[in-house]
Design an enzyme around this catalytic site. Structure first.
Site, short mmCIF file in Angstrom:
data_model
loop_
_atom_site.label_atom_id
_atom_site.label_comp_id
_atom_site.label_asym_id
_atom_site.label_seq_id
_atom_site.Cartn_x
_atom_site.Cartn_y
_atom_site.Cartn_z
N SER A 122 0.80 -1.22 0.00
CA SER A 122 0.00 0.00 0.00
C SER A 122 0.83 1.27 0.00
O SER A 122 0.33 2.34 -0.40
CB SER A 122 -0.94 0.00 1.21
OG SER A 122 -0.22 -0.18 2.41
N HIS A 162 -0.65 6.08 6.24
CA HIS A 162 -0.18 5.89 4.87
C HIS A 162 0.12 7.24 4.21
O HIS A 162 -0.30 8.29 4.70
CB HIS A 162 -1.23 5.13 4.04
CG HIS A 162 -1.24 3.66 4.31
ND1 HIS A 162 -1.79 3.13 5.46
CD2 HIS A 162 -0.77 2.61 3.60
CE1 HIS A 162 -1.65 1.80 5.44
NE2 HIS A 162 -1.03 1.47 4.32
#
Length: 323
Positions: free
Chosen positions: A36, A270
């Protein structure tokens, strides 16, 4: 020949040689592999052709392709992937069907491969972000999470990332086998925690756990760097020093989202688009390419027909993606 002509001819030869020596390498068939931190979940906008992996049109592979002047690229990355998913199918973040082994995207004529992998192996990343915030209240100024994962004096998290290095070395060998002519680039992880201080509203880790989190990430990047060195034919791009001042606590300068998922900016813990731009530019610098991609809403390398929108994000959320 006159002296002036000799001098001019020599200068032309020198400048021509310099231009050849410093010219950016040219690539035509770029493939990106990874998890990711490569796919970029939550960064506007998701790719319609890679919805189940929630792959962004503004992740660093797309931006790097623009920096390299490529009209297109192949993105095999997928959120949640670990090194085993290079050779084995993966159930993607939106559990509809199977994402193929990422090595299936490689070809014999692939000439550039970037790989961002390792943080999910042995469940390290998920355990840290899933366990540590919940322990903060038990000892806000201590290190309750570190205490849980250090068993009989052995730091089990650092032990796991050390083992990850061996797995990544096998991945690199597999890439060389399938794409023997490719320039291979292993991409490290940008820093999540600050070098000092805390920001519990963004990173809800106990005060003593935050520097330990940083130590584990440094150990992971060291393991990746070691794998690239042992491989001998892979370039490691160290994003840790490049991201100084851009950790999750850095406010507007942050490259990394904190604890709160924003499906229109970034998933919790993230990268934002700014982080992807920083990563693409760092890789470009190492490759000797220009930098500066990211000013456009959609990179030139992305087919406009695969660009999603806000309605796409809503559909993804209903389909089961929660970050």
């Amino acid at each position: 020949m006159s002296t002036l002509r000799v001098i001019m001819a020599t200068a032309v030869l020198f400048l021509s040689g310099t231009a050849v020596a410093t010219a950016a390498p040219q690539y035509e068939r770029y493939v990106a592999l990874g998890d990711s931190y490569t796919s970029g979940p939550g960064i506007p906008w998701p790719r319609l052709d890679r919805l189940t992996c929630y792959t962004s049109t503004n992740n660093y592979p797309a931006l790097l392709a623009d920096n390299l002047g490529l009209p297109s690229y192949t993105d095999g990355s997928c959120g949640g992937a670990d090194t085993t998913n290079m050779t084995q199918p993966q159930t993607p973040p939106i559990p509809i069907g199977q994402h193929p082994p990422q090595f299936s995207f490689l070809r014999a004529d692939t000439d550039l491969v970037t790989i961002g992998i390792g943080g999910n192996d042995f469940g390290v990343f998920g355990q840290l972000t899933g366990t540590c915030p919940g322990l903060r209240s038990s000892d806000p100024t201590g290190s309750p999470c570190k205490n849980q994962f250090v068993v009989n004096g052995v730091d089990t998290m650092k032990e796991k990332v050390a083992m990850t290095g061996g797995r990544v070395r096998e991945v690199l060998a597999g890439v060389h086998q399938r794409s023997p002519q490719a320039k291979v680039v292993l991409v490290g992880y940008p820093r999540i925690a600050p070098p000092s201080g805390t920001c519990p509203n963004v990173l809800p880790f106990a005060d003593g756990d935050l520097p330990w989190l940083d130590e584990v990430e440094q150990a992971l990047n060291a393991a990746l760097q070691g794998a690239a060195a042992a491989d001998g034919n892979t370039t490691f791009v160290d994003m840790y020093p490049a991201s100084l001042g851009h950790d999750a606590c850095a406010g507007r300068n942050a490259w990394i989202q904190g604890k709160d998922t924003n499906l229109f900016a970034a998933v919790a813990y993230h990268p934002f688009k700014s982080g992807m731009v920083g990563m693409a530019n760092q890789i470009s610098t190492v490759l000797g390419a220009k930098i500066g991609a990211g000013k456009r809403a959609v990179p030139r390398s992305v087919d406009p027909r695969v660009v999603g929108d806000a309605a796409t994000v809503t559909r993804l959320t209903k389909a089961g993606y929660h970050g």
